[in-house]
Design a protein around this motif. Structure first.
Motif, PDB file in Angstrom:
ATOM      1  N   SER A  39       0.813  -1.216   0.000  1.00 32.63           N
ATOM      2  CA  SER A  39       0.000   0.000   0.000  1.00 32.63           C
ATOM      3  C   SER A  39       0.839   1.255   0.000  1.00 32.63           C
ATOM      4  CB  SER A  39      -0.931   0.006   1.221  1.00 32.63           C
ATOM      5  OG  SER A  39      -0.164  -0.001   2.416  1.00 32.63           O
ATOM      6  N   ASP A  40       2.122   1.149   0.390  1.00 32.89           N
ATOM      7  CA  ASP A  40       2.948   2.343   0.543  1.00 32.89           C
ATOM      8  C   ASP A  40       4.284   2.249  -0.188  1.00 32.89           C
ATOM      9  OD1 ASP A  40       4.032   0.351   2.059  1.00 32.89           O
ATOM     10  OD2 ASP A  40       4.223   1.527   3.900  1.00 32.89           O
ATOM     11  N   ALA A  41       4.408   1.315  -1.115  1.00 35.59           N
ATOM     12  CA  ALA A  41       5.679   1.124  -1.813  1.00 35.59           C
ATOM     13  C   ALA A  41       5.430   0.342  -3.096  1.00 35.59           C
ATOM     14  CB  ALA A  41       6.677   0.379  -0.922  1.00 35.59           C
ATOM     15  N   PRO A  42       6.350   0.400  -4.048  1.00 34.11           N
ATOM     16  CA  PRO A  42       6.204  -0.404  -5.268  1.00 34.11           C
ATOM     17  C   PRO A  42       6.149  -1.891  -4.935  1.00 34.11           C
ATOM     18  CG  PRO A  42       7.876   1.295  -5.558  1.00 34.11           C
ATOM     19  CD  PRO A  42       7.525   1.286  -4.100  1.00 34.11           C
ATOM     20  N   PRO A  43       5.563  -2.692  -5.801  1.00 27.64           N
ATOM     21  CA  PRO A  43       5.406  -4.132  -5.518  1.00 27.64           C
ATOM     22  C   PRO A  43       6.721  -4.885  -5.599  1.00 27.64           C
ATOM     23  CG  PRO A  43       4.651  -3.641  -7.741  1.00 27.64           C
ATOM     24  CD  PRO A  43       4.945  -2.321  -7.090  1.00 27.64           C
ATOM     25  N   ASP A  44       6.774  -6.026  -4.888  1.00 29.94           N
ATOM     26  CA  ASP A  44       7.878  -6.967  -5.018  1.00 29.94           C
ATOM     27  C   ASP A  44       7.569  -7.918  -6.165  1.00 29.94           C
ATOM     28  OD1 ASP A  44       9.165  -5.938  -2.701  1.00 29.94           O
ATOM     29  OD2 ASP A  44       7.893  -7.192  -1.431  1.00 29.94           O
ATOM     30  N   LEU A  45       8.610  -8.494  -6.744  1.00 29.74           N
ATOM     31  CA  LEU A  45       8.439  -9.459  -7.828  1.00 29.74           C
ATOM     32  C   LEU A  45       8.652 -10.865  -7.291  1.00 29.74           C
ATOM     33  CD1 LEU A  45       7.884  -9.846 -10.847  1.00 29.74           C
ATOM     34  CD2 LEU A  45      10.371  -9.712 -11.231  1.00 29.74           C
ATOM     35  N   LEU A  46       7.688 -11.741  -7.523  1.00 31.27           N
ATOM     36  CA  LEU A  46       7.750 -13.131  -7.088  1.00 31.27           C
ATOM     37  C   LEU A  46       7.867 -14.053  -8.296  1.00 31.27           C
ATOM     38  CD1 LEU A  46       4.744 -13.113  -4.575  1.00 31.27           C
ATOM     39  CD2 LEU A  46       7.086 -12.340  -4.176  1.00 31.27           C
ATOM     40  N   HIS A  47       8.532 -15.178  -8.090  1.00 36.65           N
ATOM     41  CA  HIS A  47       8.614 -16.210  -9.128  1.00 36.65           C
ATOM     42  C   HIS A  47       7.846 -17.421  -8.623  1.00 36.65           C
ATOM     43  CE1 HIS A  47      11.268 -19.147 -11.669  1.00 36.65           C
ATOM     44  NE2 HIS A  47      10.099 -18.885 -12.245  1.00 36.65           N
TER      45      HIS A  47
END
Length: 304
Positions: A139-147
């Motif tokens: 909600s307060d930062a860019p998303p993380d990338l998951l594999h």
């Protein structure tokens, strides 16, 4: 609120999506596939432990680093934007997905949620999924990338997929334009939610506008069809929505040239001279393109 309660709410909502002819269509829940993410944190000799969200050398966050509360927060931050996908078994880029995970370690959350960046072998039946990249939102930062790979998913439990809901305030003729390409919108992860009652628009206020979809498509024909007595109030409400942070697009097909005013003209918006200016797509293809670009920009910056 527990995570189970948060996700269960979707099951309590009407599984319906509005269609071009005004008839409700039942939404389908996807089979049972679940993504996870690799990306392991490495502890460097002589250095402090990295942040739990620090990606690995390939840019992926370790699935085991995700806390259960983070998954709930991610879902809640976007719940108002999502509607269950009406395409049974379909998974594609830009879709949101909530999938149960194999509990290979106590650190793993039981479920993961995010937006599909890419998948292999291709968009299509969820049961054909071998691996995918999933954006895990904050909600307060860019998303993380998951594999996420198929072996990470608990296929014995149901998965759910969602489209981004977009409010369309359009006339009957304008709705006919979009009805012809509605399946393309849905395949791309956007579900038109047709509205024809201006009272719904007037109900939105500054305190609760965040609980409504971010994206709105307003047809010039719809506005022109409103009673003259309510047009001033609608103009002011549209200006309010823009000021409050909603994203409005003015659908103004070429056939309206010299016949109807654009919303920019109605609202006294002028590019380069006023703080706000509405993008004005002229056909359904342009509308879909700007919806994709705008939502992605908001999402990648951080959920509101």
């Amino acid at each position: 609120m527990t995570l189970a309660t948060a996700f269960r709410r979707w099951g309590l909502l009407p599984g319906l999506i509005q269609t071009g002819n005004g008839e409700p269509r039942k939404a389908h829940w996807l089979g049972s596939k679940q993504p996870t993410k690799p990306g392991q944190e490495q502890k460097q000799g002589g250095q402090h432990d990295p942040s739990p969200r620090q990606p690995d050398s390939r840019g992926y966050r370790d699935l085991a680093s995700i806390r259960l509360g983070e998954v709930e927060d991610a879902y809640l931050s976007l719940r108002a934007q999502l509607v269950p996908s009406p395409l049974e078994g379909w998974l594609a880029k830009n879709y949101f997905s909530q999938m149960p995970l194999q509990r290979r370690s106590r650190e793993r959350p039981p479920v993961v949620f995010g937006r599909v960046k890419s998948l292999y072998p291709a968009d299509g039946d969820i049961h054909n999924l071998e691996e995918m990249e999933l954006y895990f939102p904050h909600s307060d930062a860019p998303p993380d990338l998951l594999h996420v790979r198929d072996r990470d998913i608990d296929w014995q439990k149901p998965a759910q997929t969602y489209c981004v809901g977009v409010r369309f305030y359009v006339s009957e003729d304008e709705m006919g334009d979009f009805a012809q390409s509605e399946n393309i919108f849905i395949e791309k992860g956007f579900a038109p939610l047709y509205q024809n009652n201006y009272l719904d628009l007037l109900d939105v206020n500054e305190q609760d506008h965040a609980s409504y979809p971010w994206l709105h498509v307003i047809g010039s024909g719809w506005f022109a069809s409103l009673p003259a007595s309510v047009q001033p109030e609608i103009r002011e409400q549209l200006r309010n929505l823009v000021r409050w942070g909603s994203v409005l697009f003015n659908y103004h097909p070429r056939r309206y040239a010299l016949q109807l005013m654009t919303l920019n003209e109605e609202l006294d918006f002028q590019y380069g001279f006023t703080q706000h200016f509405l993008v004005t797509p002229q056909d359904t293809q342009q509308t879909l393109k700007i919806l994709e670009e705008s939502f992605t920009k908001i999402f990648m910056r951080a959920a509101k």
